[in-house]
Design a protein around this motif. Sequence first.
Motif, PDB file in Angstrom:
ATOM      1  N   GLU A 133      51.339  21.663  44.887  1.00  0.00           N
ATOM      2  CA  GLU A 133      51.988  22.890  44.462  1.00  0.00           C
ATOM      3  C   GLU A 133      51.801  23.135  42.977  1.00  0.00           C
ATOM      4  N   SER A 134      51.601  24.422  42.633  1.00  0.00           N
ATOM      5  CA  SER A 134      51.532  24.839  41.241  1.00  0.00           C
ATOM      6  C   SER A 134      52.669  25.785  40.984  1.00  0.00           C
ATOM      7  N   GLU A 135      52.732  26.369  39.777  1.00  0.00           N
ATOM      8  CA  GLU A 135      53.759  27.340  39.457  1.00  0.00           C
ATOM      9  C   GLU A 135      53.711  28.473  40.455  1.00  0.00           C
ATOM     10  N   GLY A 136      54.912  28.978  40.794  1.00  0.00           N
ATOM     11  CA  GLY A 136      54.988  30.102  41.688  1.00  0.00           C
ATOM     12  C   GLY A 136      54.831  29.719  43.143  1.00  0.00           C
ATOM     13  N   GLY A 137      54.712  28.406  43.457  1.00  0.00           N
ATOM     14  CA  GLY A 137      54.627  27.970  44.833  1.00  0.00           C
ATOM     15  C   GLY A 137      53.257  28.096  45.446  1.00  0.00           C
ATOM     16  N   SER A 138      52.230  28.349  44.660  1.00  0.00           N
ATOM     17  CA  SER A 138      50.892  28.497  45.224  1.00  0.00           C
ATOM     18  C   SER A 138      50.255  27.137  45.431  1.00  0.00           C
ATOM     19  N   SER A 139      49.377  27.068  46.405  1.00  0.00           N
ATOM     20  CA  SER A 139      48.704  25.811  46.726  1.00  0.00           C
ATOM     21  C   SER A 139      47.387  25.733  45.994  1.00  0.00           C
ATOM     22  N   VAL A 140      47.179  24.658  45.272  1.00  0.00           N
ATOM     23  CA  VAL A 140      45.946  24.457  44.529  1.00  0.00           C
ATOM     24  C   VAL A 140      45.177  23.316  45.173  1.00  0.00           C
ATOM     25  N   PRO A 175      39.413  33.859  34.254  1.00  0.00           N
ATOM     26  CA  PRO A 175      40.488  33.016  34.781  1.00  0.00           C
ATOM     27  C   PRO A 175      41.191  33.615  35.999  1.00  0.00           C
ATOM     28  N   THR A 176      41.369  34.936  36.030  1.00  0.00           N
ATOM     29  CA  THR A 176      42.001  35.547  37.192  1.00  0.00           C
ATOM     30  C   THR A 176      41.121  35.415  38.425  1.00  0.00           C
ATOM     31  N   GLU A 177      39.829  35.629  38.268  1.00  0.00           N
ATOM     32  CA  GLU A 177      38.900  35.460  39.393  1.00  0.00           C
ATOM     33  C   GLU A 177      38.891  34.018  39.865  1.00  0.00           C
ATOM     34  N   MET A 178      38.932  33.074  38.921  1.00  0.00           N
ATOM     35  CA  MET A 178      38.962  31.660  39.281  1.00  0.00           C
ATOM     36  C   MET A 178      40.242  31.334  40.036  1.00  0.00           C
ATOM     37  N   LEU A 197      48.857  37.239  47.918  1.00  0.00           N
ATOM     38  CA  LEU A 197      47.978  37.009  46.776  1.00  0.00           C
ATOM     39  C   LEU A 197      48.599  37.533  45.488  1.00  0.00           C
ATOM     40  N   LEU A 198      49.290  38.671  45.564  1.00  0.00           N
ATOM     41  CA  LEU A 198      49.987  39.187  44.382  1.00  0.00           C
ATOM     42  C   LEU A 198      51.032  38.176  43.905  1.00  0.00           C
ATOM     43  N   GLU A 199      51.711  37.566  44.843  1.00  0.00           N
ATOM     44  CA  GLU A 199      52.734  36.585  44.496  1.00  0.00           C
ATOM     45  C   GLU A 199      52.126  35.326  43.912  1.00  0.00           C
ATOM     46  N   ARG A 200      51.066  34.824  44.531  1.00  0.00           N
ATOM     47  CA  ARG A 200      50.506  33.540  44.128  1.00  0.00           C
ATOM     48  C   ARG A 200      49.597  33.618  42.909  1.00  0.00           C
ATOM     49  N   VAL A 201      48.789  34.664  42.828  1.00  0.00           N
ATOM     50  CA  VAL A 201      47.811  34.768  41.743  1.00  0.00           C
ATOM     51  C   VAL A 201      48.374  35.521  40.549  1.00  0.00           C
ATOM     52  N   TRP A 202      49.097  36.604  40.819  1.00  0.00           N
ATOM     53  CA  TRP A 202      49.607  37.437  39.730  1.00  0.00           C
ATOM     54  C   TRP A 202      51.062  37.158  39.383  1.00  0.00           C
ATOM     55  N   ASP A 203      51.683  36.217  40.069  1.00  0.00           N
ATOM     56  CA  ASP A 203      53.084  35.841  39.809  1.00  0.00           C
ATOM     57  C   ASP A 203      54.045  36.997  40.003  1.00  0.00           C
ATOM     58  N   TYR A 204      53.719  37.916  40.896  1.00  0.00           N
ATOM     59  CA  TYR A 204      54.634  39.016  41.175  1.00  0.00           C
ATOM     60  C   TYR A 204      55.755  38.505  42.069  1.00  0.00           C
ATOM     61  N   THR A 210      48.671  46.819  45.421  1.00  0.00           N
ATOM     62  CA  THR A 210      47.651  45.991  46.060  1.00  0.00           C
ATOM     63  C   THR A 210      46.243  46.352  45.608  1.00  0.00           C
ATOM     64  N   ARG A 211      46.078  47.479  44.888  1.00  0.00           N
ATOM     65  CA  ARG A 211      44.762  47.793  44.351  1.00  0.00           C
ATOM     66  C   ARG A 211      44.291  46.708  43.388  1.00  0.00           C
ATOM     67  N   VAL A 212      45.229  46.058  42.724  1.00  0.00           N
ATOM     68  CA  VAL A 212      44.879  44.962  41.820  1.00  0.00           C
ATOM     69  C   VAL A 212      44.133  43.874  42.591  1.00  0.00           C
ATOM     70  N   VAL A 213      44.633  43.548  43.776  1.00  0.00           N
ATOM     71  CA  VAL A 213      43.988  42.543  44.613  1.00  0.00           C
ATOM     72  C   VAL A 213      42.627  43.029  45.088  1.00  0.00           C
ATOM     73  N   ASP A 214      42.590  44.249  45.611  1.00  0.00           N
ATOM     74  CA  ASP A 214      41.349  44.773  46.194  1.00  0.00           C
ATOM     75  C   ASP A 214      40.208  44.801  45.182  1.00  0.00           C
ATOM     76  N   VAL A 215      40.499  45.263  43.979  1.00  0.00           N
ATOM     77  CA  VAL A 215      39.448  45.361  42.963  1.00  0.00           C
ATOM     78  C   VAL A 215      38.978  43.974  42.546  1.00  0.00           C
TER      79      VAL A 215
END
Length: 241
Positions: A133-140, A175-178, A197-204, A210-215
Amino acid sequence: MAEQTHVLFVEDDDVIREATQLALERDGFVVTAMPDGLSGLEAFRTDRPDIALLDVMVPGLDGVSLCRRIRDESTVPVIMLSARADSIDVVLGLEAGADDYVTKPFDGAVLVARIRAVLRRFGHASGPRSAGESEGGSSVPAGGVLSFGDGDGVLEIDTVGMEVRRGGTPVALTPTEMRLLLEFSSAPGTVLSRDKLLERVWDYGWGGDTRVVDVHVQRLRTKVGQDRIETVRGFGYKLKG
Protein backbone atom coordinates in the motif's frame (compact mmCIF):
# COMPACT_ATOMS: atom_id res chain seq x y z
CA MET A 1 6.12 20.35 4.37
CA ALA A 2 9.67 20.39 5.66
CA GLU A 3 10.93 22.64 2.89
CA GLN A 4 9.08 25.53 1.32
CA THR A 5 7.63 24.73 -2.07
CA HIS A 6 8.28 27.20 -4.86
CA VAL A 7 5.18 27.93 -6.96
CA LEU A 8 5.19 29.69 -10.32
CA PHE A 9 1.80 31.39 -10.76
CA VAL A 10 0.93 32.93 -14.14
CA GLU A 11 -2.29 34.97 -14.14
CA ASP A 12 -3.12 38.21 -15.97
CA ASP A 13 -5.93 39.37 -13.64
CA ASP A 14 -4.23 41.61 -11.07
CA VAL A 15 -6.80 41.00 -8.33
CA ILE A 16 -6.77 37.21 -8.69
CA ARG A 17 -2.99 37.11 -8.99
CA GLU A 18 -2.34 39.18 -5.88
CA ALA A 19 -5.05 37.54 -3.75
CA THR A 20 -3.95 34.02 -4.70
CA GLN A 21 -0.30 34.83 -4.13
CA LEU A 22 -1.08 36.08 -0.62
CA ALA A 23 -3.22 33.01 0.13
CA LEU A 24 -0.49 30.62 -1.01
CA GLU A 25 2.18 32.49 0.92
CA ARG A 26 0.05 32.27 4.08
CA ASP A 27 0.08 28.51 3.60
CA GLY A 28 3.88 28.48 3.49
CA PHE A 29 4.54 28.48 -0.25
CA VAL A 30 7.12 30.66 -1.97
CA VAL A 31 5.36 32.26 -4.94
CA THR A 32 6.67 33.86 -8.12
CA ALA A 33 3.68 35.56 -9.78
CA MET A 34 3.78 36.68 -13.40
CA PRO A 35 1.13 38.50 -15.52
CA ASP A 36 1.75 36.88 -18.90
CA GLY A 37 3.09 33.76 -20.56
CA LEU A 38 6.39 35.13 -21.79
CA SER A 39 7.44 36.46 -18.39
CA GLY A 40 6.17 33.19 -16.91
CA LEU A 41 8.44 31.17 -19.20
CA GLU A 42 11.42 33.35 -18.31
CA ALA A 43 10.67 32.96 -14.59
CA PHE A 44 10.35 29.19 -15.01
CA ARG A 45 13.76 28.97 -16.64
CA THR A 46 15.36 31.25 -14.06
CA ASP A 47 13.73 30.06 -10.83
CA ARG A 48 13.05 26.37 -11.59
CA PRO A 49 9.90 26.18 -9.42
CA ASP A 50 8.54 22.99 -7.87
CA ILE A 51 5.11 23.43 -9.49
CA ALA A 52 3.47 25.75 -12.03
CA LEU A 53 -0.05 27.17 -11.93
CA LEU A 54 -1.01 28.49 -15.36
CA ASP A 55 -4.13 30.38 -16.32
CA VAL A 56 -5.33 29.27 -19.76
CA MET A 57 -6.05 32.74 -21.12
CA VAL A 58 -2.92 34.77 -20.39
CA PRO A 59 -1.52 37.22 -22.97
CA GLY A 60 1.74 36.97 -24.90
CA LEU A 61 2.04 33.21 -24.68
CA ASP A 62 -1.21 31.50 -23.71
CA GLY A 63 -1.31 28.99 -20.87
CA VAL A 64 -1.59 25.94 -23.11
CA SER A 65 1.43 26.98 -25.17
CA LEU A 66 3.36 27.81 -22.01
CA CYS A 67 2.53 24.38 -20.59
CA ARG A 68 3.81 22.77 -23.77
CA ARG A 69 7.07 24.76 -23.58
CA ILE A 70 7.54 23.79 -19.94
CA ARG A 71 6.86 20.14 -20.69
CA ASP A 72 9.47 20.22 -23.48
CA GLU A 73 12.06 21.15 -20.85
CA SER A 74 10.89 19.59 -17.61
CA THR A 75 8.58 17.13 -15.87
CA VAL A 76 7.70 19.70 -13.18
CA PRO A 77 4.01 19.36 -12.25
CA VAL A 78 1.61 21.77 -13.96
CA ILE A 79 -1.93 22.71 -12.92
CA MET A 80 -4.05 24.64 -15.42
CA LEU A 81 -6.56 27.26 -14.26
CA SER A 82 -9.65 27.79 -16.39
CA ALA A 83 -12.76 29.95 -16.01
CA ARG A 84 -14.88 27.31 -17.76
CA ALA A 85 -15.00 23.67 -16.75
CA ASP A 86 -16.35 22.70 -20.17
CA SER A 87 -13.76 24.66 -22.11
CA ILE A 88 -11.87 22.85 -24.85
CA ASP A 89 -8.84 24.69 -23.47
CA VAL A 90 -8.93 22.37 -20.45
CA VAL A 91 -8.52 19.32 -22.68
CA LEU A 92 -5.87 21.09 -24.75
CA GLY A 93 -3.98 21.90 -21.56
CA LEU A 94 -4.06 18.29 -20.44
CA GLU A 95 -2.96 17.13 -23.87
CA ALA A 96 -0.10 19.64 -23.70
CA GLY A 97 1.14 17.91 -20.56
CA ALA A 98 -0.72 19.45 -17.62
CA ASP A 99 -1.27 17.11 -14.69
CA ASP A 100 -4.50 18.58 -13.38
CA TYR A 101 -6.74 21.62 -13.64
CA VAL A 102 -8.80 23.82 -11.33
CA THR A 103 -11.86 25.80 -12.39
CA LYS A 104 -12.11 29.49 -11.52
CA PRO A 105 -13.37 30.95 -9.30
CA PHE A 106 -11.72 28.64 -6.80
CA ASP A 107 -11.54 28.46 -3.04
CA GLY A 108 -8.02 28.97 -1.72
CA ALA A 109 -8.22 25.87 0.45
CA VAL A 110 -9.25 23.74 -2.54
CA LEU A 111 -6.35 25.06 -4.61
CA VAL A 112 -3.87 24.34 -1.83
CA ALA A 113 -5.28 20.82 -1.46
CA ARG A 114 -4.89 20.16 -5.18
CA ILE A 115 -1.32 21.52 -5.17
CA ARG A 116 -0.37 19.28 -2.26
CA ALA A 117 -2.05 16.27 -3.86
CA VAL A 118 -0.03 16.76 -7.04
CA LEU A 119 3.19 17.23 -5.08
CA ARG A 120 2.55 14.06 -3.06
CA ARG A 121 2.03 12.17 -6.29
CA PHE A 122 5.25 13.51 -7.77
CA GLY A 123 7.15 12.72 -4.60
CA HIS A 124 5.96 9.14 -4.86
CA ALA A 125 6.71 8.82 -8.57
CA SER A 126 10.26 10.06 -8.16
CA GLY A 127 11.30 7.05 -6.13
CA PRO A 128 10.18 3.68 -4.82
CA ARG A 129 8.08 2.95 -1.74
CA SER A 130 7.86 -0.31 0.10
CA ALA A 131 5.88 -2.94 -1.73
CA GLY A 132 2.15 -2.92 -1.08
CA GLU A 133 0.00 0.00 0.00
CA SER A 134 1.01 3.57 -0.77
CA GLU A 135 -0.55 6.90 0.17
CA GLY A 136 -4.21 7.11 -0.63
CA GLY A 137 -4.65 3.32 -0.44
CA SER A 138 -3.32 2.61 -3.92
CA SER A 139 -1.49 -0.61 -4.67
CA VAL A 140 2.07 -0.28 -5.88
CA PRO A 141 3.82 -3.25 -7.50
CA ALA A 142 6.57 -4.92 -5.51
CA GLY A 143 10.11 -3.92 -6.41
CA GLY A 144 11.60 -5.44 -9.53
CA VAL A 145 11.12 -5.39 -13.28
CA LEU A 146 7.67 -6.21 -14.61
CA SER A 147 7.30 -7.39 -18.20
CA PHE A 148 4.21 -7.36 -20.40
CA GLY A 149 3.97 -8.80 -23.89
CA ASP A 150 6.83 -10.32 -25.83
CA GLY A 151 9.05 -9.79 -28.85
CA ASP A 152 9.88 -6.31 -30.12
CA GLY A 153 6.92 -4.77 -28.32
CA VAL A 154 7.66 -6.08 -24.81
CA LEU A 155 6.95 -3.47 -22.13
CA GLU A 156 9.33 -3.50 -19.13
CA ILE A 157 8.66 -1.48 -15.98
CA ASP A 158 11.42 -1.11 -13.40
CA THR A 159 9.47 -0.28 -10.24
CA VAL A 160 12.65 0.43 -8.27
CA GLY A 161 14.56 2.54 -10.78
CA MET A 162 11.30 4.07 -12.06
CA GLU A 163 12.28 3.38 -15.66
CA VAL A 164 10.21 2.06 -18.54
CA ARG A 165 11.38 0.39 -21.75
CA ARG A 166 9.41 -0.62 -24.78
CA GLY A 167 11.13 -3.13 -27.02
CA GLY A 168 14.37 -2.32 -25.18
CA THR A 169 14.08 1.42 -25.89
CA PRO A 170 13.74 3.81 -22.92
CA VAL A 171 10.36 5.53 -22.65
CA ALA A 172 10.20 9.01 -21.11
CA LEU A 173 7.17 9.39 -18.84
CA THR A 174 6.05 12.26 -16.65
CA PRO A 175 5.58 11.36 -12.98
CA THR A 176 1.80 11.34 -13.45
CA GLU A 177 2.08 8.99 -16.43
CA MET A 178 4.43 6.77 -14.42
CA ARG A 179 2.02 6.74 -11.49
CA LEU A 180 -0.83 5.79 -13.83
CA LEU A 181 1.20 3.01 -15.41
CA LEU A 182 2.13 1.65 -11.98
CA GLU A 183 -1.54 1.46 -11.06
CA PHE A 184 -2.32 -0.53 -14.19
CA SER A 185 0.70 -2.80 -13.74
CA SER A 186 -0.25 -3.56 -10.13
CA ALA A 187 -3.29 -5.46 -11.42
CA PRO A 188 -2.86 -6.41 -15.08
CA GLY A 189 -6.06 -7.59 -16.70
CA THR A 190 -8.17 -5.94 -13.98
CA VAL A 191 -10.52 -3.17 -15.05
CA LEU A 192 -9.90 0.09 -13.17
CA SER A 193 -12.71 2.62 -13.29
CA ARG A 194 -12.05 6.27 -14.01
CA ASP A 195 -13.25 7.21 -10.51
CA LYS A 196 -10.88 4.67 -8.96
CA LEU A 197 -7.97 6.03 -10.99
CA LEU A 198 -8.85 9.59 -9.96
CA GLU A 199 -8.73 8.46 -6.35
CA ARG A 200 -5.52 6.45 -6.60
CA VAL A 201 -3.45 8.50 -9.04
CA TRP A 202 -4.75 12.03 -8.51
CA ASP A 203 -5.59 11.68 -4.79
CA TYR A 204 -9.15 12.86 -5.37
CA GLY A 205 -11.19 12.14 -2.28
CA TRP A 206 -14.22 13.49 -4.10
CA GLY A 207 -15.75 13.28 -7.57
CA GLY A 208 -13.46 14.71 -10.24
CA ASP A 209 -13.46 15.30 -13.97
CA THR A 210 -12.83 11.98 -15.71
CA ARG A 211 -11.42 13.83 -18.73
CA VAL A 212 -8.21 14.08 -16.71
CA VAL A 213 -7.99 10.28 -16.75
CA ASP A 214 -8.98 9.91 -20.40
CA VAL A 215 -6.40 12.38 -21.69
CA HIS A 216 -3.61 10.88 -19.60
CA VAL A 217 -4.48 7.38 -20.81
CA GLN A 218 -4.32 8.66 -24.38
CA ARG A 219 -0.90 10.18 -23.74
CA LEU A 220 0.31 7.00 -22.05
CA ARG A 221 -0.85 4.87 -24.97
CA THR A 222 1.24 6.87 -27.43
CA LYS A 223 4.31 5.94 -25.38
CA VAL A 224 3.73 2.34 -24.31
CA GLY A 225 1.63 1.16 -27.27
CA GLN A 226 -1.88 1.96 -28.41
CA ASP A 227 -3.11 -1.59 -27.77
CA ARG A 228 -1.37 -2.04 -24.41
CA ILE A 229 -4.14 -0.30 -22.43
CA GLU A 230 -7.61 -1.50 -23.34
CA THR A 231 -10.82 0.48 -22.98
CA VAL A 232 -13.67 -1.46 -21.41
CA ARG A 233 -16.70 0.57 -22.40
CA GLY A 234 -18.85 1.64 -19.51
CA PHE A 235 -16.33 0.48 -16.91
CA GLY A 236 -12.83 1.89 -17.40
CA TYR A 237 -9.42 0.68 -18.55
CA LYS A 238 -7.16 -2.32 -18.08
CA LEU A 239 -3.56 -3.21 -18.88
CA LYS A 240 -3.14 -6.22 -21.13
CA GLY A 241 -0.84 -8.85 -19.65
